[in-house]
Design a protein around this motif. Structure first.
Motif, mmCIF file in Angstrom:
data_model
loop_
_atom_site.group_PDB
_atom_site.id
_atom_site.type_symbol
_atom_site.label_atom_id
_atom_site.label_comp_id
_atom_site.label_asym_id
_atom_site.label_seq_id
_atom_site.Cartn_x
_atom_site.Cartn_y
_atom_site.Cartn_z
ATOM 1 N N ILE A 96 14.845 0.753 78.671
ATOM 2 C CA ILE A 96 16.071 0.055 78.796
ATOM 3 C C ILE A 96 16.997 -0.879 77.271
ATOM 4 C CG2 ILE A 96 16.750 -2.103 80.315
ATOM 5 C CD1 ILE A 96 13.664 -1.460 81.096
ATOM 6 N N SER A 97 17.902 0.460 78.240
ATOM 7 C CA SER A 97 19.483 -0.332 76.762
ATOM 8 C C SER A 97 20.166 -1.621 77.728
ATOM 9 C CB SER A 97 20.225 0.571 76.264
ATOM 10 O OG SER A 97 21.507 -0.070 75.976
ATOM 11 N N ALA A 98 20.283 -2.884 77.289
ATOM 12 C CA ALA A 98 21.487 -4.142 77.533
ATOM 13 C C ALA A 98 21.896 -4.769 76.357
ATOM 14 C CB ALA A 98 19.915 -4.580 78.145
ATOM 15 N N PRO A 99 23.175 -5.608 76.993
ATOM 16 C CA PRO A 99 23.923 -6.278 76.410
ATOM 17 C C PRO A 99 23.447 -7.486 75.638
ATOM 18 C CG PRO A 99 25.494 -5.489 77.811
ATOM 19 C CD PRO A 99 23.053 -5.293 78.545
ATOM 20 N N MET A 100 23.242 -7.879 74.450
ATOM 21 C CA MET A 100 22.266 -8.764 74.209
ATOM 22 C C MET A 100 22.709 -10.205 74.391
ATOM 23 S SD MET A 100 20.649 -9.292 71.112
ATOM 24 C CE MET A 100 21.365 -8.466 70.045
ATOM 25 N N SER A 101 23.987 -10.862 74.963
ATOM 26 C CA SER A 101 23.315 -12.262 75.430
ATOM 27 C C SER A 101 23.083 -11.698 77.166
ATOM 28 C CB SER A 101 24.873 -12.359 76.006
ATOM 29 O OG SER A 101 25.690 -12.548 74.425
ATOM 30 N N PHE A 102 23.483 -10.812 77.523
ATOM 31 C CA PHE A 102 22.780 -10.475 79.285
ATOM 32 C C PHE A 102 21.508 -10.910 79.335
ATOM 33 C CE2 PHE A 102 22.039 -8.122 83.079
ATOM 34 C CZ PHE A 102 22.241 -8.814 84.183
ATOM 35 N N GLY A 103 20.917 -9.517 78.277
ATOM 36 C CA GLY A 103 20.454 -9.430 78.826
ATOM 37 C C GLY A 103 18.787 -10.898 78.136
ATOM 38 N N ARG A 185 49.528 -18.940 72.058
ATOM 39 C CA ARG A 185 49.878 -18.793 70.794
ATOM 40 C C ARG A 185 49.528 -20.127 69.814
ATOM 41 N NH1 ARG A 185 54.180 -16.156 73.613
ATOM 42 N NH2 ARG A 185 55.549 -18.157 73.428
ATOM 43 N N GLU A 186 49.643 -21.329 70.025
ATOM 44 C CA GLU A 186 49.580 -22.197 69.008
ATOM 45 C C GLU A 186 47.988 -23.291 68.948
ATOM 46 O OE1 GLU A 186 52.390 -23.123 67.343
ATOM 47 O OE2 GLU A 186 53.062 -21.578 68.905
ATOM 48 N N HIS A 187 47.223 -22.549 69.394
ATOM 49 C CA HIS A 187 45.218 -22.346 69.309
ATOM 50 C C HIS A 187 45.316 -21.728 68.587
ATOM 51 C CE1 HIS A 187 45.781 -26.165 72.565
ATOM 52 N NE2 HIS A 187 46.695 -25.272 72.269
ATOM 53 N N ASN A 188 43.846 -22.073 68.562
ATOM 54 C CA ASN A 188 42.828 -20.891 67.352
ATOM 55 C C ASN A 188 42.420 -20.683 68.027
ATOM 56 O OD1 ASN A 188 41.507 -19.697 65.379
ATOM 57 N ND2 ASN A 188 40.072 -21.560 65.523
ATOM 58 N N CYS A 189 42.535 -19.115 69.382
ATOM 59 C CA CYS A 189 41.737 -18.188 69.992
ATOM 60 C C CYS A 189 41.120 -17.254 69.762
ATOM 61 C CB CYS A 189 43.125 -17.485 71.201
ATOM 62 S SG CYS A 189 43.658 -18.601 71.795
ATOM 63 N N LEU A 190 39.917 -17.821 69.548
ATOM 64 C CA LEU A 190 37.993 -17.431 69.261
ATOM 65 C C LEU A 190 38.101 -15.672 70.201
ATOM 66 C CD1 LEU A 190 36.017 -20.291 68.291
ATOM 67 C CD2 LEU A 190 37.877 -18.807 67.076
ATOM 68 N N SER A 191 37.590 -14.309 69.693
ATOM 69 C CA SER A 191 37.629 -13.347 70.167
ATOM 70 C C SER A 191 35.719 -12.793 70.164
ATOM 71 C CB SER A 191 38.700 -12.325 69.787
ATOM 72 O OG SER A 191 38.715 -12.495 68.376
ATOM 73 N N ASN A 221 30.766 -10.538 67.327
ATOM 74 C CA ASN A 221 30.280 -9.492 68.402
ATOM 75 C C ASN A 221 29.071 -9.820 69.377
ATOM 76 O OD1 ASN A 221 28.002 -9.810 66.765
ATOM 77 N ND2 ASN A 221 28.000 -7.541 66.040
ATOM 78 N N ASN A 222 28.894 -10.979 69.710
ATOM 79 C CA ASN A 222 28.216 -11.304 70.181
ATOM 80 C C ASN A 222 28.855 -13.192 71.645
ATOM 81 O OD1 ASN A 222 25.429 -13.255 70.470
ATOM 82 N ND2 ASN A 222 24.981 -12.155 71.594
ATOM 83 N N SER A 223 28.437 -13.015 72.651
ATOM 84 C CA SER A 223 29.387 -13.684 73.306
ATOM 85 C C SER A 223 28.231 -15.155 73.285
ATOM 86 C CB SER A 223 29.124 -13.352 75.067
ATOM 87 O OG SER A 223 29.902 -12.949 75.021
ATOM 88 N N GLN A 224 27.206 -15.372 72.921
ATOM 89 C CA GLN A 224 26.044 -16.166 72.801
ATOM 90 C C GLN A 224 26.856 -17.270 71.011
ATOM 91 O OE1 GLN A 224 22.504 -14.223 73.988
ATOM 92 N NE2 GLN A 224 21.561 -16.207 73.948
ATOM 93 N N ALA A 225 27.126 -16.475 70.614
ATOM 94 C CA ALA A 225 27.566 -17.146 68.954
ATOM 95 C C ALA A 225 29.008 -17.537 69.639
ATOM 96 C CB ALA A 225 27.970 -16.130 68.330
ATOM 97 N N LEU A 226 29.546 -16.422 70.470
ATOM 98 C CA LEU A 226 30.697 -17.280 70.478
ATOM 99 C C LEU A 226 30.767 -18.634 71.530
ATOM 100 C CD1 LEU A 226 33.564 -16.032 69.965
ATOM 101 C CD2 LEU A 226 33.404 -15.563 72.541
ATOM 102 N N ILE A 227 30.460 -18.865 72.669
ATOM 103 C CA ILE A 227 30.184 -20.064 73.402
ATOM 104 C C ILE A 227 29.635 -21.005 72.096
ATOM 105 C CG2 ILE A 227 27.630 -20.104 73.372
ATOM 106 C CD1 ILE A 227 28.649 -21.213 76.837
#
Length: 308
Positions: A96-103, A185-191, A221-227
């Motif tokens: 099984i392959s799954a995305p890191m955070s959801f997995g 545009r005036e904010h630090n937007c993390l992606s 490249n990981n949503s948990q790191a983003l949060i």
């Protein structure tokens, strides 16, 4: 090792043109792959691959031989799938392959219950936010989020994946609260690096589309790191709710709630087969019982040819 048992190894090396990548896809070590190739070549008396320390390529004999064994191996797997329909036993290995955070947040917590239901089935669960190639990498099934690339895979929707724009109380206290998309545009937007729909953030209000390309001090490249970065007052991010419901707290503030964001879906996908192996079927059924949401029938991911 007889030649027939080496078929998946030969095919994996021919597809990847790399012993390292083939070993990873088959969960073997590189020396085992190399030994299997040598045994087959010694048995046949011909060289199938040109190998150096850096490159792997097929010989003329290899091109011909691999072409035939692909067909033979595919027929053998089809025969195995057909035979499995008549057995009550669920065994073998399910990859099984799954995305890191959801997995890690959801799938890993469900897996023990699934394994208790089918104790003779071995499970190999791999987390990767990149879109893996199920055929080349040897996966039986994958969980995917968002836009699905054109392919011959079959997809079944599990449930909608909604997202929201968030910042911490600390960040907003220092830099203010955006009230419209243009304010971003005036904010630090993390992606997040691997959005299947692209890097642009899209919003809708009263039927009108607004967009913003996030620019900020962090791309990950990981949503948990983003949060975690958002909670540490670093900036604003677009976060999936399957993470915020678990890792969010009252320090996270939803933003631009008067706008609508596009809905995406979470799918389970698998190679298109005339006879679906029972190990895949029981896992899909298990996921549906866990999420209790989904489309009634499987849908085939449309190929480019289907769109014409």
């Amino acid at each position: 090792m007889d030649n027939m048992s080496a078929f998946p190894i030969l095919i994996a090396v021919a597809d990847a043109l790399s012993l390292t990548k083939a070993a990873k896809s088959l969960n073997m070590n590189k020396s085992g792959i190399s030994k299997a190739l040598k045994e087959v070549e010694d048995t046949l008396g011909v060289k199938l691959f040109h190998r150096t320390t850096r490159t792997v390529s097929l010989t003329e004999a290899g091109e011909a031989y691999i072409g035939y064994i692909r067909q033979s191996y595919q027929l053998a797997m089809m025969a195995k799938d057909v035979a499995s329909q008549f057995s009550d036993k669920i065994a073998g290995t399910l990859r099984i392959s799954a995305p890191m955070s959801f997995g890690t947040l959801h799938l890993a917590k469900m897996l023990p219950a699934f394994m208790q239901l089918y104790p003779e089935l071995n499970v190999e669960l791999f987390f990767d936010d990149k879109v893996t190639d199920l055929i080349t990498d040897g996966y039986d099934i994958a969980v995917r989020i968002g836009e699905l690339p054109d392919s011959s895979l079959v997809a079944r929707k599990l449930f909608p994946c909604t997202s929201g724009l968030y910042a911490s109380k600390g960040y907003l206290a220092r830099f203010g609260t955006p009230t419209k998309v243009a304010d971003l545009r005036e904010h630090n937007c993390l992606s997040y690096s691997f959005y299947q729909a692209g890097q642009e953030w899209v919003f809708y209000q009263k039927g009108k589309k607004f967009s913003h390309v996030p620019k900020g001090s962090l791309r990950v490249n990981n949503s948990q790191a983003l949060i975690q970065a958002v909670k540490a007052d670093i900036g604003i991010a677009l976060l999936p709710h399957f993470i915020t419901v678990i890792e969010g707290d009252d320090t996270l503030i939803p933003l631009l709630t008067n706008y609508q964001l596009p809905d995406h879906n979470i799918y389970v996908v698998y190679p298109e087969k005339e006879y679906l192996p029972r190990k895949i079927k029981v896992f899909i059924d298990f996921l549906y019982t866990q999420f209790a949401v989904g489309s009634e029938y499987p849908q085939r991911i449309k190929s480019k040819a289907d769109k014409r």
